[in-house]
Design a protein around this motif. Structure first.
Motif, PDB file in Angstrom:
ATOM      1  N   THR A   7       0.843  -1.197   0.000  1.00 15.39           N
ATOM      2  CA  THR A   7       0.000   0.000   0.000  1.00 15.39           C
ATOM      3  C   THR A   7       0.875   1.242   0.000  1.00 15.39           C
ATOM      4  OG1 THR A   7      -1.810  -1.089   1.183  1.00 15.39           O
ATOM      5  CG2 THR A   7      -1.737   1.309   1.291  1.00 15.39           C
ATOM      6  N   VAL A   8       0.500   2.237  -0.796  1.00 14.57           N
ATOM      7  CA  VAL A   8       1.161   3.544  -0.815  1.00 14.57           C
ATOM      8  C   VAL A   8       0.115   4.607  -0.504  1.00 14.57           C
ATOM      9  CG1 VAL A   8       2.281   5.270  -2.284  1.00 14.57           C
ATOM     10  CG2 VAL A   8       2.973   2.875  -2.426  1.00 14.57           C
ATOM     11  N   LEU A   9       0.468   5.549   0.352  1.00 11.85           N
ATOM     12  CA  LEU A   9      -0.457   6.606   0.774  1.00 11.85           C
ATOM     13  C   LEU A   9      -0.147   7.908   0.045  1.00 11.85           C
ATOM     14  CD1 LEU A   9      -1.612   7.343   4.399  1.00 11.85           C
ATOM     15  CD2 LEU A   9      -0.761   9.209   2.988  1.00 11.85           C
ATOM     16  N   LEU A  10      -1.194   8.577  -0.437  1.00 12.44           N
ATOM     17  CA  LEU A  10      -1.102   9.916  -1.009  1.00 12.44           C
ATOM     18  C   LEU A  10      -2.019  10.830  -0.205  1.00 12.44           C
ATOM     19  CD1 LEU A  10      -1.401   9.070  -4.829  1.00 12.44           C
ATOM     20  CD2 LEU A  10       0.698   9.278  -3.465  1.00 12.44           C
ATOM     21  N   ARG A  11      -1.514  11.994   0.195  1.00  6.16           N
ATOM     22  CA  ARG A  11      -2.288  12.868   1.083  1.00  6.16           C
ATOM     23  C   ARG A  11      -2.520  14.250   0.495  1.00  6.16           C
ATOM     24  NH1 ARG A  11      -0.357  17.619   4.269  1.00  6.16           N
ATOM     25  NH2 ARG A  11      -1.540  17.707   6.206  1.00  6.16           N
ATOM     26  N   ALA A  12      -3.724  14.788   0.744  1.00  2.27           N
ATOM     27  CA  ALA A  12      -4.046  16.183   0.454  1.00  2.27           C
ATOM     28  C   ALA A  12      -4.838  16.749   1.615  1.00  2.27           C
ATOM     29  CB  ALA A  12      -4.864  16.302  -0.837  1.00  2.27           C
ATOM     30  N   ASP A  13      -4.532  17.983   2.024  1.00  5.06           N
ATOM     31  CA  ASP A  13      -5.338  18.649   3.028  1.00  5.06           C
ATOM     32  C   ASP A  13      -6.406  19.490   2.339  1.00  5.06           C
ATOM     33  OD1 ASP A  13      -3.337  20.270   2.048  1.00  5.06           O
ATOM     34  OD2 ASP A  13      -2.425  20.675   3.986  1.00  5.06           O
ATOM     35  N   PRO A  35       0.844   1.251   4.965  1.00  5.33           N
ATOM     36  CA  PRO A  35       1.576   1.789   3.811  1.00  5.33           C
ATOM     37  C   PRO A  35       3.083   1.640   3.962  1.00  5.33           C
ATOM     38  CG  PRO A  35      -0.143   3.303   4.510  1.00  5.33           C
ATOM     39  CD  PRO A  35      -0.064   2.242   5.562  1.00  5.33           C
ATOM     40  N   VAL A  36       3.723   1.398   2.836  1.00  3.20           N
ATOM     41  CA  VAL A  36       5.182   1.332   2.818  1.00  3.20           C
ATOM     42  C   VAL A  36       5.789   2.687   2.517  1.00  3.20           C
ATOM     43  CG1 VAL A  36       5.218  -1.107   2.185  1.00  3.20           C
ATOM     44  CG2 VAL A  36       5.224   0.647   0.378  1.00  3.20           C
ATOM     45  N   ALA A  37       4.987   3.627   2.042  1.00  4.34           N
ATOM     46  CA  ALA A  37       5.482   4.972   1.742  1.00  4.34           C
ATOM     47  C   ALA A  37       4.301   5.930   1.713  1.00  4.34           C
ATOM     48  CB  ALA A  37       6.230   5.007   0.408  1.00  4.34           C
ATOM     49  N   ALA A  38       4.592   7.208   1.969  1.00  2.33           N
ATOM     50  CA  ALA A  38       3.564   8.250   1.935  1.00  2.33           C
ATOM     51  C   ALA A  38       4.120   9.473   1.226  1.00  2.33           C
ATOM     52  CB  ALA A  38       3.130   8.622   3.354  1.00  2.33           C
ATOM     53  N   TYR A  39       3.287  10.107   0.404  1.00  2.00           N
ATOM     54  CA  TYR A  39       3.720  11.273  -0.367  1.00  2.00           C
ATOM     55  C   TYR A  39       2.668  12.379  -0.261  1.00  2.00           C
ATOM     56  CZ  TYR A  39       6.659   7.687  -2.489  1.00  2.00           C
ATOM     57  OH  TYR A  39       7.530   6.647  -2.690  1.00  2.00           O
ATOM     58  N   VAL A  64       5.162   6.371   8.751  1.00  2.00           N
ATOM     59  CA  VAL A  64       5.398   5.799   7.427  1.00  2.00           C
ATOM     60  C   VAL A  64       6.530   6.567   6.758  1.00  2.00           C
ATOM     61  CG1 VAL A  64       4.375   5.337   5.167  1.00  2.00           C
ATOM     62  CG2 VAL A  64       2.951   5.234   7.217  1.00  2.00           C
ATOM     63  N   PRO A  65       7.546   5.892   6.216  1.00  2.00           N
ATOM     64  CA  PRO A  65       8.578   6.641   5.491  1.00  2.00           C
ATOM     65  C   PRO A  65       7.978   7.351   4.286  1.00  2.00           C
ATOM     66  CG  PRO A  65       8.874   4.265   5.213  1.00  2.00           C
ATOM     67  CD  PRO A  65       7.793   4.446   6.225  1.00  2.00           C
ATOM     68  N   GLY A  66       8.290   8.614   4.146  1.00  2.00           N
ATOM     69  CA  GLY A  66       7.697   9.365   3.051  1.00  2.00           C
ATOM     70  C   GLY A  66       8.297  10.738   2.932  1.00  2.00           C
ATOM     71  N   VAL A  67       7.612  11.608   2.195  1.00  2.00           N
ATOM     72  CA  VAL A  67       8.191  12.913   1.901  1.00  2.00           C
ATOM     73  C   VAL A  67       7.098  13.927   1.583  1.00  2.00           C
ATOM     74  CG1 VAL A  67       8.550  12.312  -0.531  1.00  2.00           C
ATOM     75  CG2 VAL A  67       9.924  14.111   0.498  1.00  2.00           C
ATOM     76  N   MET A  68       7.305  15.144   2.066  1.00  2.00           N
ATOM     77  CA  MET A  68       6.517  16.304   1.649  1.00  2.00           C
ATOM     78  C   MET A  68       7.340  17.065   0.622  1.00  2.00           C
ATOM     79  SD  MET A  68       4.027  18.593   1.849  1.00  2.00           S
ATOM     80  CE  MET A  68       3.118  18.793   3.389  1.00  2.00           C
ATOM     81  N   THR A  69       6.760  17.316  -0.536  1.00  2.00           N
ATOM     82  CA  THR A  69       7.434  18.024  -1.618  1.00  2.00           C
ATOM     83  C   THR A  69       6.645  19.280  -1.958  1.00  2.00           C
ATOM     84  OG1 THR A  69       8.355  15.992  -2.546  1.00  2.00           O
ATOM     85  CG2 THR A  69       8.157  17.861  -4.046  1.00  2.00           C
ATOM     86  N   SER A  70       7.345  20.377  -2.189  1.00  3.31           N
ATOM     87  CA  SER A  70       6.653  21.605  -2.573  1.00  3.31           C
ATOM     88  C   SER A  70       6.548  21.694  -4.090  1.00  3.31           C
ATOM     89  CB  SER A  70       7.364  22.837  -2.021  1.00  3.31           C
ATOM     90  OG  SER A  70       8.574  23.061  -2.705  1.00  3.31           O
ATOM     91  N   LEU A  71       5.498  22.367  -4.545  1.00  2.00           N
ATOM     92  CA  LEU A  71       5.278  22.610  -5.966  1.00  2.00           C
ATOM     93  C   LEU A  71       5.035  24.102  -6.164  1.00  2.00           C
ATOM     94  CD1 LEU A  71       4.670  21.966  -8.914  1.00  2.00           C
ATOM     95  CD2 LEU A  71       2.374  21.228  -8.226  1.00  2.00           C
ATOM     96  N   ALA A  77       0.545  10.351  -9.057  1.00  2.00           N
ATOM     97  CA  ALA A  77       0.259   9.033  -9.634  1.00  2.00           C
ATOM     98  C   ALA A  77       1.553   8.298  -9.969  1.00  2.00           C
ATOM     99  CB  ALA A  77      -0.603   9.194 -10.888  1.00  2.00           C
ATOM    100  N   GLU A  78       2.510   9.006 -10.528  1.00  2.00           N
ATOM    101  CA  GLU A  78       3.786   8.385 -10.886  1.00  2.00           C
ATOM    102  C   GLU A  78       4.511   7.869  -9.651  1.00  2.00           C
ATOM    103  OE1 GLU A  78       7.183   7.361 -13.404  1.00  2.00           O
ATOM    104  OE2 GLU A  78       5.012   7.580 -13.672  1.00  2.00           O
ATOM    105  N   LEU A  79       4.485   8.643  -8.567  1.00  2.00           N
ATOM    106  CA  LEU A  79       5.133   8.198  -7.337  1.00  2.00           C
ATOM    107  C   LEU A  79       4.490   6.916  -6.810  1.00  2.00           C
ATOM    108  CD1 LEU A  79       5.600  11.631  -5.547  1.00  2.00           C
ATOM    109  CD2 LEU A  79       7.426  10.095  -6.304  1.00  2.00           C
ATOM    110  N   ALA A  80       3.172   6.863  -6.826  1.00  2.00           N
ATOM    111  CA  ALA A  80       2.487   5.653  -6.366  1.00  2.00           C
ATOM    112  C   ALA A  80       2.870   4.455  -7.235  1.00  2.00           C
ATOM    113  CB  ALA A  80       0.980   5.872  -6.385  1.00  2.00           C
TER     114      ALA A  80
END
Length: 387
Positions: free
Chosen positions: A69-75, A146-150, A332-339, A374-377
């Protein structure tokens, strides 16, 4: 152009973003925002859940074969300004990009094994919505943690389309200090007959401001900013009480705890020197956001693959803002990235930043963000279990 990006540009994500922008809601309960997200996900065949303590949405995009499982987050929440709520931090963009990623992944179920967990979170702006979603079992939704979160975060004063992250500590841990001084009021003509809390409050403000430079290693930075001061009603009246509130920030939870302890002792000591009673409270906020180095590299590789190396910047230092994504990344190991989302008619160096009432975000970046999520997942699911 990649197929993911081409498909993302056909989704019309700006329409959803405008809908959310025109109906901003704050806090943990965002019924109209929740409904807009559910409507935008309708027809994708997702497993959907809604929260109890907050109006969250959790979706699962399942591949055609079992896997991690991979987690994608939006506030989702807006900011509360005196004139009313407003989306001045880009959360409406975050929601639209995650909806876009859901559409892209749902159309590619046969290309991945495992599940993508979609986290649509209210209450990031000071309400700790991530903690509530974790408490309600977010990470157990698929039966496989999840094994990763983005997560992506739009920036109103960074060049549009520029992705950036920092490996390791990326965002600060935070908390709030409140100090109320209780003295004895009276007439300003006879201050010796009072116990005036205002001079003591002024000394506390000065003493607190000196702490970062005098008590802490500059290579382990902390910030202490007094944001509110309240005292008095008339020029000739010594008040009975005075109050301040301050934000405390550090790049590790341990350093923040030390700062809070020293700040409490400082306020009490100054108050005692003025023969005042001090009511000092410290309220912890969010933990530090620590980006996993391997996942930060995965983001760089994904950006490079989709858009070219010129679109990614490795941050050289963390930011002392806070975000409750830190609670997820502690699990969960993961990363916050700015756009970057600064409009082309503005200079990123002078444009109003996030949380400014006149912040503006360029919707042209929405397909890029959706495609990257989507690509990260897909990349992380293809890599298999824990790294």
């Amino acid at each position: 152009m990649s197929a993911l990006l081409a498909d993302a540009r056909l989704l019309g994500l700006d329409r959803l973003r405008r809908t959310l922008h025109e109906r901003p809601e704050t806090g943990l309960h965002l019924p109209r925002t929740q409904q807009a997200v559910l409507t935008a996900l309708d027809g994708l065949g997702l497993e959907l859940h809604t929260g109890t303590a907050l109006t969250s949405v959790v979706g699962v995009v399942s591949g055609t074969r079992p896997g991690p499982t991979v987690l994608l987050r939006a506030d989702l929440d807006a900011l509360d300004f005196p004139e009313g709520p407003r989306h001045s931090c880009g959360h409406d963009q975050h929601a639209a990009m995650l909806v876009g990623a859901a559409h892209l992944l749902a159309a590619r179920r046969d290309r991945f094994a495992g599940d993508v967990l979609l986290m649509f979170q209210p209450g990031e702006e000071g309400h700790d919505g991530a903690r509530l979603m974790l408490t309600e079992g977010l990470l157990e939704t698929t039966g496989s943690r999840p094994v990763a979160a983005y997560a992506l975060h739009s920036s109103a004063n960074a060049p549009a389309g520029q992705f950036a992250n920092t490996a390791g500590p990326a965002l600060a841990a935070s908390g709030t200090l409140a100090v109320t001084l209780h003295g004895a009021g009276g007439h300003g003509a006879w201050p010796h007959r009072t116990r005036d809390p205002i001079p003591a409050l002024a000394e506390i403000v000065t003493a607190l401001g000196a702490l970062p430079a005098r008590r802490f290693d500059p290579f382990d930075p902390v910030v202490l900013t007094v944001g509110t001061v309240h005292a008095g009603t008339r020029p000739a009246i010594v008040p009975e009480r005075a109050r301040l509130e301050a934000t405390l920030r550090a790049l590790s939870d341990g350093t923040l705890d030390r700062l809070a302890g020293i700040a409490r002792d400082t306020a009490r000591g100054v108050a005692a020197a003025h023969a005042l009673e001090a009511e000092v409270t410290y309220t912890p906020g969010y933990p530090a956001t620590v980006n996993d180095p391997a996942e930060a590299d995965r983001v760089r590789e994904a950006v490079t693959g989709l858009f070219g190396p010129e679109r990614f910047v490795r941050g050289i230092r963390p930011a002392l803002v806070s975000d409750d994504i830190g609670r997820v990344l502690a699990e969960v190991p993961g990363v916050m990235t700015s756009l970057g989302a600064c409009p082309p008619d503005r200079d990123p160096h002078t444009a109003p930043g996030n949380h400014a009432p006149d912040a503006v975000f360029d919707d042209a970046v929405l397909p890029d963000g959706a495609a990257l999520l989507a690509e990260l997942a897909l990349r992380r699911l293809a890599a298999g279990g824990p790294s």
